[in-house]
Design a protein around this motif. Structure first.
Motif, PDB file in Angstrom:
ATOM      1  N   ARG A   1      59.997  50.732  75.394  1.00 31.65           N
ATOM      2  CA  ARG A   1      60.047  52.042  75.713  1.00 31.65           C
ATOM      3  C   ARG A   1      60.548  52.022  77.109  1.00 31.65           C
ATOM      4  NH1 ARG A   1      56.125  54.900  72.993  1.00 31.65           N
ATOM      5  NH2 ARG A   1      55.367  56.041  74.607  1.00 31.65           N
ATOM      6  N   VAL A   2      61.008  53.200  77.472  1.00 26.18           N
ATOM      7  CA  VAL A   2      61.539  53.571  78.724  1.00 26.18           C
ATOM      8  C   VAL A   2      61.116  54.937  79.545  1.00 26.18           C
ATOM      9  CG1 VAL A   2      63.401  54.804  77.715  1.00 26.18           C
ATOM     10  CG2 VAL A   2      63.904  53.589  79.694  1.00 26.18           C
ATOM     11  N   THR A   3      61.181  54.454  80.728  1.00 30.28           N
ATOM     12  CA  THR A   3      60.617  55.818  81.533  1.00 30.28           C
ATOM     13  C   THR A   3      61.748  56.659  81.899  1.00 30.28           C
ATOM     14  OG1 THR A   3      58.601  54.751  82.118  1.00 30.28           O
ATOM     15  CG2 THR A   3      59.188  56.723  83.395  1.00 30.28           C
ATOM     16  N   MET A   4      61.687  58.036  81.660  1.00 33.22           N
ATOM     17  CA  MET A   4      63.009  58.719  81.973  1.00 33.22           C
ATOM     18  C   MET A   4      62.658  60.196  82.445  1.00 33.22           C
ATOM     19  SD  MET A   4      64.764  59.319  78.299  1.00 33.22           S
ATOM     20  CE  MET A   4      66.336  60.475  78.961  1.00 33.22           C
ATOM     21  N   LEU A   6      62.710  64.142  81.477  1.00 30.86           N
ATOM     22  CA  LEU A   6      63.024  64.943  80.206  1.00 30.86           C
ATOM     23  C   LEU A   6      64.140  65.983  80.694  1.00 30.86           C
ATOM     24  CD1 LEU A   6      59.487  65.715  78.897  1.00 30.86           C
ATOM     25  CD2 LEU A   6      60.979  63.946  78.310  1.00 30.86           C
ATOM     26  N   PRO A   7      65.090  65.953  79.821  1.00 32.34           N
ATOM     27  CA  PRO A   7      66.320  66.928  80.245  1.00 32.34           C
ATOM     28  C   PRO A   7      66.080  68.357  80.495  1.00 32.34           C
ATOM     29  CG  PRO A   7      66.265  66.335  77.858  1.00 32.34           C
ATOM     30  CD  PRO A   7      65.323  65.498  78.440  1.00 32.34           C
ATOM     31  N   ARG A   8      64.804  68.833  79.835  1.00 36.22           N
ATOM     32  CA  ARG A   8      64.717  70.333  79.897  1.00 36.22           C
ATOM     33  C   ARG A   8      63.808  70.745  81.162  1.00 36.22           C
ATOM     34  NH1 ARG A   8      62.173  73.877  75.303  1.00 36.22           N
ATOM     35  NH2 ARG A   8      60.498  72.466  75.340  1.00 36.22           N
ATOM     36  N   CYS A   9      62.895  69.855  81.769  1.00 35.59           N
ATOM     37  CA  CYS A   9      62.137  70.024  82.721  1.00 35.59           C
ATOM     38  C   CYS A   9      62.092  69.075  83.956  1.00 35.59           C
ATOM     39  CB  CYS A   9      60.478  70.280  82.028  1.00 35.59           C
ATOM     40  SG  CYS A   9      60.037  68.460  81.631  1.00 35.59           S
ATOM     41  N   GLY A  10      62.597  67.991  83.416  1.00 32.57           N
ATOM     42  CA  GLY A  10      62.913  67.010  84.790  1.00 32.57           C
ATOM     43  C   GLY A  10      61.547  66.065  84.811  1.00 32.57           C
ATOM     44  N   HIS A  11      60.580  66.286  84.070  1.00 31.56           N
ATOM     45  CA  HIS A  11      59.287  65.440  84.176  1.00 31.56           C
ATOM     46  C   HIS A  11      59.667  64.235  84.068  1.00 31.56           C
ATOM     47  CE1 HIS A  11      57.212  69.529  84.511  1.00 31.56           C
ATOM     48  NE2 HIS A  11      57.316  69.148  85.713  1.00 31.56           N
ATOM     49  N   GLU A  12      59.036  63.134  84.486  1.00 31.18           N
ATOM     50  CA  GLU A  12      59.141  61.636  84.033  1.00 31.18           C
ATOM     51  C   GLU A  12      58.160  61.323  83.055  1.00 31.18           C
ATOM     52  OE1 GLU A  12      60.891  58.890  85.530  1.00 31.18           O
ATOM     53  OE2 GLU A  12      62.100  60.050  86.475  1.00 31.18           O
ATOM     54  N   ALA A  18      64.499  54.826  70.907  1.00 29.05           N
ATOM     55  CA  ALA A  18      65.149  55.602  69.886  1.00 29.05           C
ATOM     56  C   ALA A  18      65.003  57.009  70.458  1.00 29.05           C
ATOM     57  CB  ALA A  18      64.667  55.411  68.722  1.00 29.05           C
ATOM     58  N   LYS A  19      64.019  57.395  71.046  1.00 27.84           N
ATOM     59  CA  LYS A  19      63.735  58.907  71.470  1.00 27.84           C
ATOM     60  C   LYS A  19      64.765  59.074  72.864  1.00 27.84           C
ATOM     61  CE  LYS A  19      61.968  63.042  71.435  1.00 27.84           C
ATOM     62  NZ  LYS A  19      62.251  63.922  70.579  1.00 27.84           N
ATOM     63  N   ALA A  20      64.648  58.067  73.679  1.00 32.77           N
ATOM     64  CA  ALA A  20      65.602  58.102  74.767  1.00 32.77           C
ATOM     65  C   ALA A  20      66.861  58.438  74.672  1.00 32.77           C
ATOM     66  CB  ALA A  20      65.432  57.027  75.551  1.00 32.77           C
ATOM     67  N   VAL A  21      67.597  57.751  73.622  1.00 33.29           N
ATOM     68  CA  VAL A  21      69.070  57.909  73.203  1.00 33.29           C
ATOM     69  C   VAL A  21      69.182  59.333  72.520  1.00 33.29           C
ATOM     70  CG1 VAL A  21      70.732  57.431  71.314  1.00 33.29           C
ATOM     71  CG2 VAL A  21      69.321  55.603  72.674  1.00 33.29           C
ATOM     72  N   GLN A  22      68.039  59.858  71.820  1.00 31.24           N
ATOM     73  CA  GLN A  22      68.179  61.256  71.369  1.00 31.24           C
ATOM     74  C   GLN A  22      68.289  62.308  72.710  1.00 31.24           C
ATOM     75  OE1 GLN A  22      64.652  61.667  68.746  1.00 31.24           O
ATOM     76  NE2 GLN A  22      65.875  63.182  67.676  1.00 31.24           N
ATOM     77  N   LEU A  23      67.303  61.857  73.657  1.00 33.55           N
ATOM     78  CA  LEU A  23      67.311  62.790  74.870  1.00 33.55           C
ATOM     79  C   LEU A  23      68.470  62.782  75.678  1.00 33.55           C
ATOM     80  CD1 LEU A  23      63.475  62.330  75.775  1.00 33.55           C
ATOM     81  CD2 LEU A  23      64.506  64.139  74.754  1.00 33.55           C
ATOM     82  N   GLU A  24      69.179  61.721  75.660  1.00 31.58           N
ATOM     83  CA  GLU A  24      70.188  61.691  76.422  1.00 31.58           C
ATOM     84  C   GLU A  24      71.600  62.660  75.771  1.00 31.58           C
ATOM     85  OE1 GLU A  24      71.282  57.567  76.620  1.00 31.58           O
ATOM     86  OE2 GLU A  24      69.739  57.179  78.152  1.00 31.58           O
ATOM     87  N   LYS A  46      64.099  72.341  71.737  1.00 37.27           N
ATOM     88  CA  LYS A  46      62.951  71.390  72.498  1.00 37.27           C
ATOM     89  C   LYS A  46      63.183  70.148  72.610  1.00 37.27           C
ATOM     90  CE  LYS A  46      58.391  72.144  71.015  1.00 37.27           C
ATOM     91  NZ  LYS A  46      57.061  71.846  70.215  1.00 37.27           N
ATOM     92  N   ASP A  47      62.988  69.531  73.735  1.00 43.17           N
ATOM     93  CA  ASP A  47      63.487  67.999  73.944  1.00 43.17           C
ATOM     94  C   ASP A  47      62.157  67.133  73.674  1.00 43.17           C
ATOM     95  OD1 ASP A  47      61.995  68.658  76.038  1.00 43.17           O
ATOM     96  OD2 ASP A  47      63.364  67.996  77.429  1.00 43.17           O
ATOM     97  N   PHE A  48      61.038  67.419  74.147  1.00 45.54           N
ATOM     98  CA  PHE A  48      60.132  66.403  73.719  1.00 45.54           C
ATOM     99  C   PHE A  48      58.654  67.356  73.387  1.00 45.54           C
ATOM    100  CE2 PHE A  48      56.881  63.523  75.884  1.00 45.54           C
ATOM    101  CZ  PHE A  48      57.140  62.384  75.106  1.00 45.54           C
TER     102      PHE A  48
END
Length: 125
Positions: A1-4, A6-12, A18-24, A46-48
């Motif tokens: 798991r990784v903390t990042m 979100l691309p749409r809203c910017g919330h951590e 696998a989801k992180a790769v998708q979100l990038e 929708k990103d998340f």
């Protein structure tokens, strides 16, 4: 798991790798202002699924509401319910100020002003 962010809203958020790769690879529009989602803006896919951070939802009329991030994006895309914020408007019938719901303002412009005839005298009795 990784903390990042979100691309749409910017919330951590902490997401599976696998989801992180998708979100990038997400293609869409980020919020121009952190924690503010605006009605009518097409932010993209929708990103998340579960961003529950509180944000401000800004309507086209300028009125704002606080709500979970995910809900604000859903409303921006599909259109929110009518704005029920109370505003002061001049009645076309009598010219007095009255309180109405914001969404009713456009209806007032469709009502022709009533022509008031001045009263010279009143005879009682």
């Amino acid at each position: 798991r990784v903390t990042m962010p979100l691309p749409r809203c910017g919330h951590e958020h902490t997401v599976p790798c696998a989801k992180a790769v998708q979100l990038e690879q997400w293609t869409g529009v980020q919020c121009e202002e952190q924690d503010v989602v605006c009605e009518g803006v097409v932010y993209g896919p929708k990103d998340f699924n579960a961003c529950r951070k509180k944000v401000t939802f800004r309507r086209r009329c300028g009125h704002e509401s606080s709500m979970p991030c995910e809900e604000a994006f859903r409303m921006a895309e599909s259109g929110p319910p009518l704005c029920t914020e109370q505003v002061i408007a001049k009645s076309p019938h009598c010219g007095h100020d009255c309180k109405i719901s914001c969404h009713e303002l456009p209806n007032l412009s469709n009502i022709p002003p009533r022509v008031m005839v001045p009263v010279d005298s009143v005879i009682e009795g």
